[in-house]
Enzyme design. Structure first.
Site, mmCIF file in Angstrom:
data_model
loop_
_atom_site.group_PDB
_atom_site.id
_atom_site.type_symbol
_atom_site.label_atom_id
_atom_site.label_comp_id
_atom_site.label_asym_id
_atom_site.label_seq_id
_atom_site.Cartn_x
_atom_site.Cartn_y
_atom_site.Cartn_z
ATOM 1 N N TRP A 131 -17.016 -17.316 10.927
ATOM 2 C CA TRP A 131 -18.286 -16.584 11.123
ATOM 3 C C TRP A 131 -18.071 -15.292 11.925
ATOM 4 C CZ3 TRP A 131 -16.925 -21.434 12.664
ATOM 5 C CH2 TRP A 131 -16.611 -21.606 14.020
ATOM 6 N N HIS A 164 0.826 -1.207 0.000
ATOM 7 C CA HIS A 164 0.000 0.000 0.000
ATOM 8 C C HIS A 164 0.860 1.257 0.000
ATOM 9 C CE1 HIS A 164 -2.989 -2.989 1.159
ATOM 10 N NE2 HIS A 164 -3.812 -2.203 0.515
ATOM 11 N N MET A 186 -5.527 -3.767 10.646
ATOM 12 C CA MET A 186 -5.969 -5.141 10.441
ATOM 13 C C MET A 186 -7.176 -5.226 9.528
ATOM 14 S SD MET A 186 -7.184 -7.481 13.619
ATOM 15 C CE MET A 186 -8.891 -7.910 13.348
ATOM 16 N N VAL A 239 -0.180 0.519 17.329
ATOM 17 C CA VAL A 239 -1.059 0.757 16.183
ATOM 18 C C VAL A 239 -1.438 -0.584 15.551
ATOM 19 C CG1 VAL A 239 -1.364 1.896 13.944
ATOM 20 C CG2 VAL A 239 -0.018 3.026 15.736
#
Lengths: 335, 335
Positions: free
Chosen positions: A225, A44, A174, A171
Site C-alpha cells: 500500500w 534502458h 528507483m 544517485v
C-alpha cells in the site's frame, strides 16, 4: 559479447545519423544509450535501442521536435516536449533546472508531452556532475494496481534522488515496482522464481512467478500500500506541475507516450559548506558499510555505489552485450 | 473511551500550561496533538503525550527554545531548532517555507537540532491548507538495517508529500518501514501475525511475528533494498541541507533527539491554472477508484482520503482513546 564504449558510441552515432537525427541530437543519444550500458543498465541502454527506433518508425517520437518553454514563474518553469525523443527533452530540462538552481538556489522544470527518458538515473548523474542535488520523477503507462484494486492503474513512476559527493556521487534510481519488467524477464529466461512476491497472478494472488506477472502486467508496488500511494502522488505532482497527462490518460494510448516529468535541482553549495557535506555523507556511508553482513557474501551499498563499480569494470573490460541485441543494433546502423 | 475534540484540546492546553509552556506554544501543542488524534493517528497524537512530557522532564526538550535562522540564500534557509519541541519547530519552519514559496514559487527550509515532529502529516496538511504542494522529511534514530546488513543503521525517516485540492487535499504520510512500531504493538497485543514480513528475528530471518521485531528493533524497509536506499538518501538530504545530524550520530544518544528535517513548499498556483489542477487530480482519483476490488471489502483510496473519513467520523462521534492513556494525560494535566 564484449563491446567497448568507443565501439558502441560510434555504432550508435552512425545509427542515429542514419535515422535523420541532427548531429548534436545523434551525439547526445549515442552517448546516453552508451553510458547507461556502461553503467550496467542494458535494459534502458543498448537493449532499448530497437524499441526506440520502432517508436520513431511508427511516428510516436518526432525526431525534430524541440522542447519549448510553455510557462514560467521565476525559478519554476513548464516546458512542452512536443513528442520529441525522451532523452533529448529530459537532458535539456535537466540543463535548464541546473541553470535555474545556479541562479536561484533551486530550479524546477516540469515537462509535458515527452517520451520515455530511458534510464532515469542519467539525469541524476548529470545534476550531480554539475554539483547539484536533484529530485526527479516521471509518470508512465499503468503497470501496477492501486492497493485494493485489481487492474493496473498506476505507473511504476521512477524516482531519482541525487547528491553530489567528491568521493563518488550518490544517485538513487528507483521505480515504484518491486521488480522492473526487465528483471522479471531475466528471471523468466533463467527459469527461476523471484526472491520475493513481485506482482499478481491471474487468480489475484501475489506471486513469485515472473511469467505470471508478465502475462497479467500487474506488478507489485514496493511496500504494498505504501508504494502504491507514493506512485500515485508522483503522478499527481508530475501531471499538475506540467499541466500534462497523467497515467490515467496515458493508459488510453496504444503505446506509451505523452508522459510528464519533473526536474528539481538544488544548488546546496550555496551554503558554502562543501566540507561539512563531505563529512556528513562519509559518516552515513561508513556507518552503513560497517554493518555485519546478514548472510555470507552480502554487504551494504550506498545508492550509486554499484553503478560506479560496474562502470569502472566495464571501462576496463568492455560491456557485456547480448549477441542478438548487438546484431539488431548493427543492422539498424547499416554496419 | 470517547473524547470530543474540545475536551481533548482543553485538557492538553491545561497540561502544557502546567508544564510551563508560553500561551501560544501550549495552544499550538494542544491543537496539533488533538488534531492528529482526530485524524486517527493516536500513536503520534494523544498516546505520545506522556513520552513527550518525559522528554521535557529529562531535559531533552527545551520548552523555551526558539528555532532561529542559521543561514539563508534567497528561497533556501537553514534553521537551528536549539532542541525545542519538535511540533513548535516544524510548524514554524513550515510557515516559513510557505512564506518563501509565496514569494519565490518554491521555499526550502532545512532544520537541524530539533526533536520528533510527532505526526509527519501535520505539516503536509498545513501546507495544503495554505494552497501549496509540499515535500517534507525527517531523519530518526536507527530502527532498520541497511539492505545486506544485520544491525539497524537506518531511520524509518518519514516522508510527506502534499497536494492541495478543493475536493480534499492529497497528503501522503509514509515512513520507510513496512510497519510502524506502533502498528507492530497493535498486532502483538492482539496476538496476531503481520500480513507480510515486517522485520528480522534474532536468527536474521524475515518474520511476520511482531514480538520478534520489537525485540530485535530491526524493521524491514518497504520494498527491501529499495526502501533501504530511499531511507538513506532522505537522511543524506536532511543532514547535508541542514548541516545537522544524521542517523549515524543520532544513534549515539540515549534517547532520540537532534534530528534534521527538510520542508519544501511549492506554490503551484503561480501557474494560474487551478482548474487544470482540479481536473487532473480528479481524473487520477476517479481512475484508481474505478478499480475492481481485488478481494471482497477492499477498495482503493488516495493518500489522505482515509484521514478525511476518520476526521469526519471523529468530529461527529468523538475520538476513541485508550482508557489508560487518557487517565495518564488527565493526571499530567492535574485534572
Amino acid at each position: 559479447m564484449q563491446i567497448s564504449l568507443e565501439q558502441m558510441h560510434s555504432t550508435l552515432l552512425k545509427l542515429f545519423l542514419n535515422y535523420g537525427f541532427a548531429d548534436a541530437k545523434a551525439t547526445l543519444l549515442a552517448r546516453t544509450f552508451s553510458e547507461s550500458t556502461l553503467d550496467g543498465v542494458n535494459s534502458h541502454g543498448i537493449n532499448r535501442v530497437p524499441l526506440f527506433i520502432k517508436y520513431i518508425r511508427e511516428g510516436i517520437i518526432n525526431i525534430d521536435a524541440e522542447a519549448q518553454l510553455a510557462g514560467a514563474f521565476g525559478l519554476m518553469e513548464r516546458w512542452d516536449g512536443h513528442g520529441g525523443p525522451g532523452i533529448v527533452n529530459a537532458t535539456k530540462c535537466t540543463t535548464r533546472a541546473l541553470e535555474l538552481a545556479k541562479n536561484h538556489g533551486i530550479g524546477l522544470v516540469a515537462l509535458r508531452n515527452t517520451n520515455h527518458w530511458m534510464r532515469a538515473g542519467s539525469y541524476g548523474w548529470q545534476a550531480a556532475e554539475a554539483g547539484c542535488m536533484a529530485i526527479m520523477f516521471t509518470n508512465t503507462t499503468p503497470n501496477m494496481p492501486a492497493w485494493g484494486g485489481k487492474e493496473s492503474r498506476l505507473g511504476n513512476n521512477p524516482l531519482v534522488i541525487a547528491i553530489p559527493r567528491d568521493g563518488g556521487h550518490v544517485v538513487l534510481d528507483m521505480a515504484m515496482s518491486q521488480y522492473a519488467f526487465g528483471k522479471l524477464n531475466e528471471y523468466k529466461l533463467a527459469g527461476k522464481k523471484l526472491p520475493f512476491a513481485g506482482g499478481w497472478d491471474q487468480h489475484d494472488q501475489l506471486t513469485r512467478d515472473p511469467e505470471q506477472i508478465i502475462s497479467t502486467m500487474r506488478g507489485l508496488p514496493i511496500g504494498f500500500w505504501k508504494g502504491s500511494a507514493l506512485s500515485m502522488v508522483l503522478d499527481m505532482l508530475a501531471a499538475v506541475l506540467s499541466a500534462g497527462e497523467s497515467t490515467s490518460s496515458i493508459a488510453d494510448k496504444q503505446m506509451e507516450t505523452g508522459v510528464s516529468q519533473v526536474f528539481i535541482c538544488i544548488d546546496n553549495a550555496r551554503f558554502g559548506d562543501g566540507s561539512i557535506r563531505e563529512s556528513v555523507l562519509r559518516d552515513i556511508i561508513e556507518y552503513t558499510h560497517r554493518s555485519t553482513p546478514i548472510a555470507p557474501g552480502m554487504r551494504t551499498y550506498y545508492p550509486g555505489e554499484k553503478t560506479r563499480i560496474t562502470r569502472q569494470k566495464n571501462l576496463k573490460e568492455g560491456m557485456m552485450v547480448d549477441d542478438g541485441i548487438w546484431e539488431k543494433v548493427t543492422a539498424l546502423a547499416g554496419d
